[in-house]
Design an enzyme around this catalytic site. Structure first.
Site, short mmCIF file in Angstrom:
data_model
loop_
_atom_site.label_atom_id
_atom_site.label_comp_id
_atom_site.label_asym_id
_atom_site.label_seq_id
_atom_site.Cartn_x
_atom_site.Cartn_y
_atom_site.Cartn_z
N GLU A 34 50.38 64.09 -80.15
CA GLU A 34 51.40 64.75 -79.33
C GLU A 34 51.25 64.33 -77.87
O GLU A 34 50.27 63.67 -77.50
CB GLU A 34 51.31 66.27 -79.48
CG GLU A 34 51.74 66.75 -80.87
CD GLU A 34 51.66 68.25 -81.04
OE1 GLU A 34 51.83 68.97 -80.05
OE2 GLU A 34 51.43 68.69 -82.17
N HIS B 215 59.58 73.32 -73.36
CA HIS B 215 59.39 72.26 -74.36
C HIS B 215 60.57 71.30 -74.24
O HIS B 215 61.72 71.72 -74.16
CB HIS B 215 59.34 72.86 -75.77
CG HIS B 215 58.77 71.92 -76.78
ND1 HIS B 215 59.41 70.77 -77.16
CD2 HIS B 215 57.62 71.96 -77.49
CE1 HIS B 215 58.67 70.13 -78.06
NE2 HIS B 215 57.57 70.83 -78.27
N ARG C 11 54.18 67.31 -71.16
CA ARG C 11 55.46 68.01 -71.30
C ARG C 11 56.20 68.29 -70.01
O ARG C 11 57.43 68.25 -69.98
CB ARG C 11 55.20 69.36 -71.95
CG ARG C 11 55.31 69.27 -73.39
CD ARG C 11 55.18 70.59 -74.04
NE ARG C 11 54.72 70.25 -75.37
CZ ARG C 11 54.27 71.10 -76.23
NH1 ARG C 11 54.20 72.37 -75.91
NH2 ARG C 11 53.90 70.69 -77.41
N HIS D 108 59.14 77.73 -73.54
CA HIS D 108 58.33 77.60 -74.76
C HIS D 108 57.02 78.36 -74.69
O HIS D 108 56.62 79.02 -75.63
CB HIS D 108 58.06 76.11 -74.97
CG HIS D 108 57.26 75.77 -76.18
ND1 HIS D 108 57.72 76.03 -77.46
CD2 HIS D 108 56.05 75.17 -76.33
CE1 HIS D 108 56.82 75.61 -78.34
NE2 HIS D 108 55.79 75.10 -77.68
N ARG E 171 49.96 73.33 -70.09
CA ARG E 171 49.15 73.31 -71.32
C ARG E 171 49.30 71.98 -72.05
O ARG E 171 50.41 71.48 -72.24
CB ARG E 171 49.60 74.43 -72.25
CG ARG E 171 48.91 74.44 -73.59
CD ARG E 171 49.45 75.55 -74.44
NE ARG E 171 50.84 75.36 -74.75
CZ ARG E 171 51.30 75.00 -75.95
NH1 ARG E 171 50.47 74.82 -76.95
NH2 ARG E 171 52.58 74.84 -76.15
P1 FAD Z 1 51.92 85.52 -81.31
O1 FAD Z 1 51.58 84.62 -82.41
O2 FAD Z 1 53.14 85.34 -80.59
O3 FAD Z 1 51.75 87.00 -81.81
C1 FAD Z 1 52.13 88.08 -81.00
C2 FAD Z 1 52.15 89.31 -81.85
O4 FAD Z 1 52.26 90.46 -81.02
C3 FAD Z 1 53.31 89.41 -82.82
O5 FAD Z 1 52.84 89.94 -84.02
C4 FAD Z 1 54.26 90.39 -82.14
O6 FAD Z 1 55.11 91.09 -83.01
C5 FAD Z 1 53.26 91.33 -81.52
N1 FAD Z 1 53.73 92.12 -80.39
C6 FAD Z 1 54.24 91.70 -79.22
N2 FAD Z 1 54.50 92.76 -78.43
C7 FAD Z 1 54.12 93.86 -79.11
C8 FAD Z 1 54.13 95.24 -78.83
N3 FAD Z 1 54.62 95.74 -77.70
N4 FAD Z 1 53.68 96.10 -79.77
C9 FAD Z 1 53.21 95.63 -80.95
N5 FAD Z 1 53.18 94.33 -81.28
C10 FAD Z 1 53.63 93.46 -80.36
N6 FAD Z 1 50.88 76.05 -80.19
C11 FAD Z 1 50.02 75.14 -80.68
O7 FAD Z 1 48.83 75.15 -80.32
N7 FAD Z 1 50.44 74.24 -81.61
C12 FAD Z 1 51.71 74.19 -82.07
O8 FAD Z 1 52.05 73.39 -82.91
C13 FAD Z 1 52.64 75.13 -81.54
N8 FAD Z 1 53.94 75.10 -81.94
C14 FAD Z 1 54.77 76.07 -81.49
C15 FAD Z 1 56.08 76.11 -81.96
C16 FAD Z 1 56.93 77.13 -81.58
C17 FAD Z 1 58.34 77.16 -82.09
C18 FAD Z 1 56.48 78.13 -80.70
C19 FAD Z 1 57.38 79.26 -80.28
C20 FAD Z 1 55.19 78.09 -80.19
C21 FAD Z 1 54.33 77.07 -80.59
N9 FAD Z 1 53.02 77.00 -80.12
C22 FAD Z 1 52.17 76.06 -80.61
C23 FAD Z 1 52.49 78.06 -79.29
C24 FAD Z 1 51.68 79.00 -80.19
O9 FAD Z 1 52.38 79.18 -81.40
C25 FAD Z 1 51.47 80.35 -79.56
O10 FAD Z 1 50.99 80.19 -78.25
C26 FAD Z 1 50.44 81.15 -80.34
O11 FAD Z 1 50.85 81.21 -81.68
C27 FAD Z 1 50.32 82.53 -79.76
O12 FAD Z 1 49.52 83.29 -80.62
P2 FAD Z 1 49.25 84.80 -80.26
O13 FAD Z 1 48.48 85.37 -81.39
O14 FAD Z 1 48.71 84.90 -78.90
O15 FAD Z 1 50.71 85.46 -80.19
C1 SIN Z 2 55.26 71.16 -81.08
O1 SIN Z 2 55.09 71.04 -82.29
O2 SIN Z 2 55.89 70.35 -80.41
C2 SIN Z 2 54.69 72.34 -80.40
C3 SIN Z 2 53.31 72.09 -80.07
C4 SIN Z 2 52.82 73.04 -79.03
O3 SIN Z 2 53.60 73.79 -78.43
O4 SIN Z 2 51.61 73.02 -78.78
#
Ligand code: FAD
Ligand code: SIN
Length: 542
Positions: free
Chosen positions: A118, A241, A287, A348, A383
């Site tokens: 990437e 993104h 990015r 993103h 990032r």
């Molecule tokens: P999340 O996975 O967002 O979880 C948050 C949780 O908190 C959810 O369950 C939500 O419902 C809950 N929540 C929020 N507010 C409240 C509240 N007030 N009360 C109760 N529950 C609440 N990163 C990478 O490293 N590699 C990738 O390939 C990648 N691809 C991505 C693709 C997309 C489309 C997106 C959107 C992001 C991507 N990212 C990627 C970023 C990465 O997915 C996120 O940064 C990471 O998953 C965040 O994890 P988290 O557990 O911190 O939060």
């Molecule tokens: C992607 O698959 O392009 C998302 C990867 C990331 O946000 O880290």
């Protein structure tokens, strides 16, 4: 009143990883605002960056992360997370996570992990499950959580606010005692208490009109932590993104950077490649550079999107490597094996957040933050792709070790029950949805990829007006999740604008036309905010 040993707000990779580690030591409540899998994690495509191949090294991964972070990463944090990554990946696989594999070289025989590439990475180092890595992570973690009798998951429960000693008027250092939580289906507010609360609420993409994030991403954790007196930093660094699908019917569908990693090329509408004019890594530049280049090309030509073209790769390869992207685009009438994909940048990832050290400590006793809601110093001003899932895994592990070793005293304070406004006027709900739209649009127009002082000042004024209106609503009306989220996106929008206004330079993801250059004296300087009236304790040293 519900009493636990650990309260976890959020069921993405950060919350679930932490839950699995602390469950052998006490009763765990996972509070999550929709169904358990719904999270940014669930939509992750590209994968997890970690050093697993002989051609790669920790040093190279550290170097790439620091280069993307544009002088603002904390090198000690970067090293820790990079070096502890492989052990956490191994654990994830032992829990049942299945990464894509390929045939190993003939001399080794058997299979090896298939590594993607990437933007900003000098080596292939992205472990992935085809293009649905996040879905497979959630499956593996939720299956493991279901095997743990100590874990109870509260779906459709949205945390409203943290309960702290300071808010209750206790003397001495601030301590988190739990959270008020709204049961969306039951229509009532519960008081959850525990000596340890983990914010794992993810990011805030929904603050912007166009985003790759699902609806849950309203920055609730950052807003709650801010109200509780925690330090919040670097919110100006919103990552856009470069390649979100541009189609009137596609809501927030990402076209993974891995598509460019496998040869996809960005082109203007007349078919010209343009990235060589911006960076030697061309379409695979970091990015911030690619998103700004697309923005600039679109502004120059007046086009509504650019093309991402991978049609030169064999159709069979594209379909096998990117089955979800292929099928989704096909549903919108685009065959990506035969035609280029229309793409635009979209909000993103939130690089800033609640200030923590690498163990998730926030400066408020009993309150930890891990994942996208946290600002550890790993990402700096931008990032590196696929470093966020890695950060969540490593920091959840370290935070769990810390809380288990520390064993905080039980919560024995008298906690008042939630007092809600009584008014209920469905006609007025139009105000909530209007304010939602207004904030998201003004953030997109004034606080997007390219900023100016004038636009920031304009945004700040409008947000302040909206906040006044929301404040009045909040205290008079019965709680709804829309209203709670509206209050949070308004707070996060304010924090983004204030951080952006504090930085008199351009660095990484923050680009201000009034200061187009980075300033050496701003390298290593965070923009930190804390709600003044709460005082609070100093943020943890990183
Ligand atoms: P999340 O996975 O967002 O979880 C948050 C949780 O908190 C959810 O369950 C939500 O419902 C809950 N929540 C929020 N507010 C409240 C509240 N007030 N009360 C109760 N529950 C609440 N990163 C990478 O490293 N590699 C990738 O390939 C990648 N691809 C991505 C693709 C997309 C489309 C997106 C959107 C992001 C991507 N990212 C990627 C970023 C990465 O997915 C996120 O940064 C990471 O998953 C965040 O994890 P988290 O557990 O911190 O939060
Ligand atoms: C992607 O698959 O392009 C998302 C990867 C990331 O946000 O880290």
């Amino acid at each position: 009143m519900k009493q636990f040993d650990f309260i976890i707000l959020g069921s993405g990779i950060a919350g679930l990883s932490f839950a699995l580690k602390v469950a052998p030591h006490g009763r765990v409540a996972i509070v999550t605002k929709k169904d358990r899998a719904e999270s940014n994690t669930n939509y992750a495509q590209g994968g997890i960056a970690s050093v697993t191949s002989k051609e790669d090294s920790f040093e190279l991964h550290v170097r790439d992360t620091l280069a993307a972070g544009a002088g603002l990463c904390r090198e000690n944090v970067v090293r820790t997370i990079v070096e502890e990554g492989p052990a956490r990946i191994q654990e994830l696989m032992e829990l049942g996570m299945k990464f894509s594999e390929r045939d190993a070289p003939a001399e080794d025989g058997g299979k090896e992990l298939d590594l993607g590439k990437e933007g900003g990475h000098s080596k292939r180092r992205i472990l992935h499950a085809k293009d649905v890595t996040g879905r497979e992570i959630e499956r593996a973690l939720l299956d493991a959580a279901a095997r743990q009798p100590n874990i109870q998951i509260f779906e459709n429960h949205i945390a409203i606010d943290l309960i702290t000693g300071q808010k209750l008027g206790h003397a001495g250092a601030n301590r988190c005692l739990g959270a008020y939580v709204f049961d969306k289906k039951g229509g009532r507010v519960w008081t959850f208490t525990a000596p340890v609360t983990l914010l794992a609420t993810g990011g805030c993409g929904k603050v912007y009109l166009y985003t790759t994030n699902p609806d849950i991403a309203t920055g609730d954790g950052v807003a709650m932590a801010y109200r509780a007196g925690a330090a919040i930093a670097n919110m100006e660094f919103v990552q856009f993104h470069p390649t979100c699908l541009y189609h009137p019917k596609a809501k927030s569908f990402l076209i993974s950077e891995a598509v460019r990693g496998e040869g996809g090329v960005l082109k203007t509408l007349d078919g010209k490649e343009f990235m060589d004019g911006y960076h030697p890594m061309k379409s695979l530049a970091p990015r911030d550079i690619v998103a700004r280049a697309i923005d600039s090309e679109m502004k120059k030509s007046g086009a509504e999107h650019v093309w991402l073209d991978i049609t030169h790769r064999p159709a069979q390869f594209i379909i096998e490597r990117f089955p979800n992207i292929y099928q989704t685009c096909l549903r919108f009438g685009i065959d990506i094996t035969k035609e280029p994909i229309p793409v635009v940048p979209a909000a993103h990832y939130q690089c800033g957040g609640v200030v923590t050290n690498v163990d998730g400590e926030t400066g408020i006793a009993g309150l930890y933050t891990v994942g996208e809601a946290a600002c550890t110093g790993l990402h700096g001003a931008n990032r590196l792709a696929s470093n966020s899932l890695l950060e969540a895994l490593v920091c959840a592990h370290r935070a769990a070790k810390k809380v288990v070793a520390r064993s905080l005293p039980p919560v024995d304070a008298k906690i008042p029950l939630w007092q809600s406004g009584e008014a209920h006027n469905p006609d007025e709900m139009v105000v909530v949805s209007h304010n939602w739209d207004e904030i998201r649009r003004l953030m997109w127009d004034y606080v997007g990829i390219v900023r100016t002082n004038k636009r920031l000042a304009r945004a700040q004024k409008r947000i302040a007006n909206l906040q006044e209106e929301i404040h009045e609503y909040y205290w008079n009306f019965i709680v709804t999740s829309d209203l709670l989220e509206l209050r949070n996106i308004a707070t996060v929008a304010e924090l983004i604008v204030r951080c952006a206004s504090m930085r008199p330079e351009s660095r990484g993801l923050h680009y201000n036309l009034d200061y187009p250059q980075a300033k050496p004296d701003w390298a290593q300087r965070d923009t930190t905010l804390r709600k003044s009236e709460t005082g609070g304790t100093p943020p943890p040293s990183q």
